[in-house]
Design a protein around this motif. Structure first.
Motif, PDB file in Angstrom:
ATOM      1  N   MET A   1       7.575 -19.152 -11.387  1.00 54.59           N
ATOM      2  CA  MET A   1       8.550 -19.994 -10.718  1.00 54.59           C
ATOM      3  C   MET A   1       9.948 -19.459 -11.012  1.00 54.59           C
ATOM      4  SD  MET A   1       7.329 -22.687  -9.223  1.00 54.59           S
ATOM      5  CE  MET A   1       5.668 -23.208  -9.055  1.00 54.59           C
ATOM      6  N   ALA A   2      10.781 -19.527 -10.015  1.00 56.02           N
ATOM      7  CA  ALA A   2      12.184 -19.150 -10.168  1.00 56.02           C
ATOM      8  C   ALA A   2      13.021 -20.292  -9.605  1.00 56.02           C
ATOM      9  CB  ALA A   2      12.464 -17.851  -9.441  1.00 56.02           C
ATOM     10  N   LEU A   3      13.838 -20.902 -10.443  1.00 54.63           N
ATOM     11  CA  LEU A   3      14.647 -22.045 -10.039  1.00 54.63           C
ATOM     12  C   LEU A   3      16.055 -21.582  -9.715  1.00 54.63           C
ATOM     13  CD1 LEU A   3      14.715 -25.277  -9.999  1.00 54.63           C
ATOM     14  CD2 LEU A   3      15.896 -25.018 -12.181  1.00 54.63           C
ATOM     15  N   GLU A   4      16.587 -22.069  -8.614  1.00 52.25           N
ATOM     16  CA  GLU A   4      17.967 -21.759  -8.214  1.00 52.25           C
ATOM     17  C   GLU A   4      18.554 -22.982  -7.536  1.00 52.25           C
ATOM     18  OE1 GLU A   4      21.502 -20.657  -7.447  1.00 52.25           O
ATOM     19  OE2 GLU A   4      20.290 -19.198  -8.533  1.00 52.25           O
ATOM     20  N   TYR A   5      19.797 -23.290  -7.860  1.00 51.91           N
ATOM     21  CA  TYR A   5      20.470 -24.449  -7.289  1.00 51.91           C
ATOM     22  C   TYR A   5      20.941 -24.191  -5.858  1.00 51.91           C
ATOM     23  CZ  TYR A   5      23.657 -28.410  -6.952  1.00 51.91           C
ATOM     24  OH  TYR A   5      24.295 -29.557  -6.556  1.00 51.91           O
ATOM     25  N   SER A   6      21.354 -22.970  -5.581  1.00 45.42           N
ATOM     26  CA  SER A   6      21.959 -22.620  -4.305  1.00 45.42           C
ATOM     27  C   SER A   6      20.938 -22.120  -3.287  1.00 45.42           C
ATOM     28  CB  SER A   6      23.012 -21.536  -4.535  1.00 45.42           C
ATOM     29  OG  SER A   6      23.381 -20.921  -3.328  1.00 45.42           O
ATOM     30  N   ALA A   7      20.896 -22.785  -2.135  1.00 46.81           N
ATOM     31  CA  ALA A   7      20.008 -22.336  -1.064  1.00 46.81           C
ATOM     32  C   ALA A   7      20.396 -20.937  -0.590  1.00 46.81           C
ATOM     33  CB  ALA A   7      20.050 -23.320   0.102  1.00 46.81           C
ATOM     34  N   GLY A   8      21.698 -20.640  -0.585  1.00 43.75           N
ATOM     35  CA  GLY A   8      22.162 -19.318  -0.176  1.00 43.75           C
ATOM     36  C   GLY A   8      21.675 -18.222  -1.108  1.00 43.75           C
ATOM     37  N   MET A   9      21.669 -18.496  -2.396  1.00 42.06           N
ATOM     38  CA  MET A   9      21.185 -17.504  -3.356  1.00 42.06           C
ATOM     39  C   MET A   9      19.678 -17.302  -3.229  1.00 42.06           C
ATOM     40  SD  MET A   9      23.766 -16.239  -4.812  1.00 42.06           S
ATOM     41  CE  MET A   9      23.137 -15.388  -6.245  1.00 42.06           C
ATOM     42  N   ILE A  10      18.946 -18.357  -2.935  1.00 42.91           N
ATOM     43  CA  ILE A  10      17.503 -18.222  -2.709  1.00 42.91           C
ATOM     44  C   ILE A  10      17.263 -17.362  -1.475  1.00 42.91           C
ATOM     45  CG2 ILE A  10      15.395 -19.447  -2.059  1.00 42.91           C
ATOM     46  CD1 ILE A  10      16.292 -21.727  -3.908  1.00 42.91           C
ATOM     47  N   ALA A  11      18.039 -17.588  -0.417  1.00 42.11           N
ATOM     48  CA  ALA A  11      17.893 -16.784   0.801  1.00 42.11           C
ATOM     49  C   ALA A  11      18.160 -15.311   0.504  1.00 42.11           C
ATOM     50  CB  ALA A  11      18.835 -17.299   1.883  1.00 42.11           C
ATOM     51  N   GLN A  12      19.183 -15.027  -0.306  1.00 44.25           N
ATOM     52  CA  GLN A  12      19.476 -13.640  -0.669  1.00 44.25           C
ATOM     53  C   GLN A  12      18.342 -13.034  -1.480  1.00 44.25           C
ATOM     54  OE1 GLN A  12      23.336 -12.724  -2.324  1.00 44.25           O
ATOM     55  NE2 GLN A  12      24.304 -14.335  -1.115  1.00 44.25           N
ATOM     56  N   ALA A  13      17.801 -13.788  -2.413  1.00 43.90           N
ATOM     57  CA  ALA A  13      16.695 -13.292  -3.236  1.00 43.90           C
ATOM     58  C   ALA A  13      15.481 -12.972  -2.373  1.00 43.90           C
ATOM     59  CB  ALA A  13      16.333 -14.323  -4.309  1.00 43.90           C
ATOM     60  N   ARG A  14      15.175 -13.858  -1.449  1.00 46.05           N
ATOM     61  CA  ARG A  14      14.022 -13.634  -0.566  1.00 46.05           C
ATOM     62  C   ARG A  14      14.262 -12.432   0.349  1.00 46.05           C
ATOM     63  NH1 ARG A  14      12.972 -20.002   0.484  1.00 46.05           N
ATOM     64  NH2 ARG A  14      11.583 -20.333  -1.289  1.00 46.05           N
ATOM     65  N   ALA A  15      15.499 -12.273   0.832  1.00 48.77           N
ATOM     66  CA  ALA A  15      15.830 -11.139   1.695  1.00 48.77           C
ATOM     67  C   ALA A  15      15.674  -9.809   0.953  1.00 48.77           C
ATOM     68  CB  ALA A  15      17.257 -11.283   2.231  1.00 48.77           C
ATOM     69  N   LYS A  16      15.882  -9.842  -0.344  1.00 47.00           N
ATOM     70  CA  LYS A  16      15.747  -8.636  -1.170  1.00 47.00           C
ATOM     71  C   LYS A  16      14.338  -8.495  -1.739  1.00 47.00           C
ATOM     72  CE  LYS A  16      20.577  -8.600  -2.528  1.00 47.00           C
ATOM     73  NZ  LYS A  16      21.537  -8.663  -3.632  1.00 47.00           N
ATOM     74  N   ASP A  17      13.433  -9.365  -1.318  1.00 45.23           N
ATOM     75  CA  ASP A  17      12.053  -9.371  -1.817  1.00 45.23           C
ATOM     76  C   ASP A  17      11.975  -9.520  -3.331  1.00 45.23           C
ATOM     77  OD1 ASP A  17      10.775  -9.179   0.678  1.00 45.23           O
ATOM     78  OD2 ASP A  17      11.092  -7.009   0.722  1.00 45.23           O
ATOM     79  N   ALA A  18      12.901 -10.318  -3.893  1.00 48.58           N
ATOM     80  CA  ALA A  18      12.858 -10.588  -5.331  1.00 48.58           C
ATOM     81  C   ALA A  18      11.569 -11.351  -5.642  1.00 48.58           C
ATOM     82  CB  ALA A  18      14.070 -11.399  -5.761  1.00 48.58           C
ATOM     83  N   PRO A  19      10.840 -10.922  -6.660  1.00 48.22           N
ATOM     84  CA  PRO A  19       9.571 -11.586  -6.968  1.00 48.22           C
ATOM     85  C   PRO A  19       9.787 -13.011  -7.478  1.00 48.22           C
ATOM     86  CG  PRO A  19      10.127 -10.020  -8.680  1.00 48.22           C
ATOM     87  CD  PRO A  19      11.150  -9.852  -7.595  1.00 48.22           C
ATOM     88  N   GLY A  20       8.787 -13.827  -7.289  1.00 51.75           N
ATOM     89  CA  GLY A  20       8.842 -15.190  -7.809  1.00 51.75           C
ATOM     90  C   GLY A  20       8.641 -16.203  -6.712  1.00 51.75           C
ATOM     91  N   ALA A  21       8.168 -17.354  -7.095  1.00 51.46           N
ATOM     92  CA  ALA A  21       8.063 -18.494  -6.192  1.00 51.46           C
ATOM     93  C   ALA A  21       9.366 -19.268  -6.349  1.00 51.46           C
ATOM     94  CB  ALA A  21       6.858 -19.349  -6.560  1.00 51.46           C
ATOM     95  N   TRP A  22      10.282 -19.110  -5.406  1.00 51.09           N
ATOM     96  CA  TRP A  22      11.619 -19.686  -5.515  1.00 51.09           C
ATOM     97  C   TRP A  22      11.603 -21.175  -5.207  1.00 51.09           C
ATOM     98  CZ3 TRP A  22      15.609 -17.147  -7.588  1.00 51.09           C
ATOM     99  CH2 TRP A  22      15.439 -15.790  -7.787  1.00 51.09           C
ATOM    100  N   VAL A  23      12.206 -21.948  -6.119  1.00 46.85           N
ATOM    101  CA  VAL A  23      12.286 -23.401  -6.005  1.00 46.85           C
ATOM    102  C   VAL A  23      13.755 -23.788  -6.094  1.00 46.85           C
ATOM    103  CG1 VAL A  23      11.676 -25.592  -7.113  1.00 46.85           C
ATOM    104  CG2 VAL A  23      10.032 -23.692  -7.104  1.00 46.85           C
TER     105      VAL A  23
END
Length: 79
Positions: free
Chosen positions: A1-23
């Motif tokens: 699990m990867a926790l992030e407060y910012s929806a924008g930062m989660i979108a960036q992480a997913r766009a970069k294929d950062a591993p983890g189940a983002w919450v």
């Protein structure tokens, strides 16, 4: 699990294929059950937390008994 407060930062992480189940969520109100984890790691976020006691209580709530959280901060925060 990867926790992030910012929806924008989660979108960036997913766009970069950062591993983890983002919450999306807050470290002060973790969206996880009591006793859910055997390990927590946090990096460079303490300067956003007004009351560290609240953070540590929430970490203790979701951690198994007898384990600890590992949190890093920039050197400037320590000073």
């Amino acid at each position: 699990m990867a926790l992030e407060y910012s929806a924008g930062m989660i979108a960036q992480a997913r766009a970069k294929d950062a591993p983890g189940a983002w919450v999306r969520g807050s470290a002060l109100d973790l969206p996880f059950a009591d006793d859910a984890f055997g390990f927590l790691y946090g990096a460079y976020f303490l300067h956003h937390i007004a009351n560290l006691g609240d953070l540590f209580r929430e970490c203790a709530r979701v951690l198994h008994a007898g384990v600890a959280a590992f949190i890093t901060v920039p050197e400037e925060f320590i000073h």
